[in-house]
Structures are given as structure tokens and as C-alpha cells.
Design an enzyme around this catalytic site. Structure first.
Site, PDB file in Angstrom:
ATOM      1  N   HIS A 169      18.418  38.244 -14.619  1.00 56.06           N
ATOM      2  CA  HIS A 169      19.120  37.819 -15.843  1.00 56.06           C
ATOM      3  C   HIS A 169      19.341  38.982 -16.793  1.00 56.06           C
ATOM      4  CE1 HIS A 169      14.805  37.376 -17.099  1.00 56.06           C
ATOM      5  NE2 HIS A 169      15.253  37.865 -18.247  1.00 56.06           N
ATOM      6  N   GLU A 218      12.887  44.468 -17.546  1.00 55.67           N
ATOM      7  CA  GLU A 218      11.815  43.582 -17.090  1.00 55.67           C
ATOM      8  C   GLU A 218      11.857  43.547 -15.566  1.00 55.67           C
ATOM      9  OE1 GLU A 218      12.509  39.480 -18.243  1.00 55.67           O
ATOM     10  OE2 GLU A 218      10.461  38.878 -17.800  1.00 55.67           O
TER      11      GLU A 218
END
Lengths: 134, 134
Positions: free
Chosen positions: B7, B130
Site C-alpha cells: 500500500h 514500511e
């Protein structure tokens, strides 16, 4: 209207170093650098299984990426690109909703040889968004 | 090491407005807001055919998203998330290359119930990255 996330672009101050990091540290498939003087950038594509990262470095004095790096010398995430099935219909809808399209307001040919538009970050919660004809 | 782009997260000052824009203007599939107090965010997932956008809004005074919005009141692209097959091996490799892992330096459970790590933007050309266990 929006389809796949075509790519995320990251502006980098050192393209060779960034390319090596994605290749050697992150173990990703990276392309050779590609100079796109008409877009004011040299780009390295990082090919992921479902999308791409584009590492952008300024090419020429008028490059918008040069201005971005002047403000963000370490680099940073520059924009997102969504695919659209009909860029003229998307453009018409966005204008009708009060969105601003950057530049001439008309699609131009982007880095992948397809029509693209850039939407104003102020209309998109601070995110610079590119739409690309699928 | 890195696999799919899981994402891209965008911090937004008005979650309802941002959610409506992605739903009604961009025509995307958006989730209901999900409060994640342990992460200091309320999140709306924008489900694209190949990846996701996460619209993040601060929850609580200690939220890192609140600090981001203090600096960027209009909002902005906050981070990228790549999937990895073995987060402990990824962590070990990154530390051996001199990369800094934020927080305790150890994986914690992220918004999708899987182990995640955040890498220092200064080691990644200004991009907050991340890594999420696949």
C-alpha cells in the site's frame, strides 16, 4: 474511474546510489537509467510483482524534480500514478468537480508513451496524482 | 527481498472528505473507517485492483500522523509498504548494511495483523518505508 496503481515516483539526489540500493539491498529488479529530456528527468524503473517504483533524478535546469530536490535535498516520495480507462472522460469529470489539472490542462504524452495528466496536490490532500491512460 | 507494493499511505486532515473523494470522484472501492488506537490512526482502505491506498487520520495526541499533519496541514503521501517473505531476515540484512529501523528496532504487529518494520527515511532517499511480513 481509477484502476491500477501504475507506479509511485521517488525523487532522489543520487540515481546510481538509489538504483544500487533497490537492486542490492532490497533485491528488486531495476532497469538501466533512461533519460527523458522532454520530461526533465532520468528515470530508473523498479519492477515489483504488482506495480512499479520510479526513481527520478533531474535532467536539465527546468526540471520540476530539480525544484522538488531544492526543497527536499534528501529526496522524497514525489507522486502516485493511477491508470484510467478513458483519460478524456476522467479529465472532464474532474474539471466538473472543481479539480485543477496542472500545466495546459490537457493530456500530454508521459514517460511510458501514453497520455497523462497531473492533478493539483491541493485538491488531493497534499498528494501529487498522475492519471495515465491505460 | 521486497515483493509486492502492499500500500501507499496518505495522511489526510479530513478523513470523511478524503474517503468521499476517492469513492465519488475517483470511483474507487473504499472501506468504512477503522480505528486503530494502538497505531494512533483511523484508516480508510482504498482497494485498487493491484494494491491499496490507505487514508490515515490521527487518533490520539501521540499519533505520528498528527505530527506529520502539523508540518503538512493539507496532508501528503506519508509512506510506502513493501511485502517481504521473511521479515527477520530482511531486518538482519538491513541492519548489516547500516540501515536504521525505527522504534524498538524489532517487528511489531501492524494495521493488517502482520509483523511490520519502519525504515528510516534518511536511509531511503527521504521515503518512509514500511516492510510487512507477507
Amino acid at each position: 474511474m481509477i484502476g491500477e496503481l501504475n507506479h509511485v515516483a521517488i525523487a532522489v539526489p543520487d540515481l546510481r546510489k538509489a538504483s544500487l540500493q533497490y537492486k542490492d539491498v532490497f533485491g528488486a529488479d531495476v532497469s538501466e537509467p533512461l533519460a527523458l529530456p522532454e520530461h526533465g528527468v532520468t528515470v530508473v524503473f523498479v519492477n515489483l510483482p504488482n506495480s512499479k517504483i520510479e526513481l527520478l533524478h533531474p535532467l536539465g535546469e527546468e526540471s520540476s524534480i530539480k525544484k522538488f530536490l531544492d526543497k527536499n535535498p534528501a529526496g522524497g516520495i514525489h507522486h502516485l500514478c493511477f491508470e484510467v480507462g478513458d483519460i478524456m472522460a476522467a479529465s472532464k469529470k474532474l474539471l466538473s468537480k472543481g479539480h485543477r489539472i496542472l500545466g495546459s490542462g490537457k493530456p500530454r504524452i508521459g514517460a511510458h508513451g501514453k497520455e497523462v495528466l497531473f492533478l493539483h496536490p491541493k485538491d488531493n490532500f497534499g498528494a501529487l496524482i498522475e492519471l495515465e491512460q491505460k
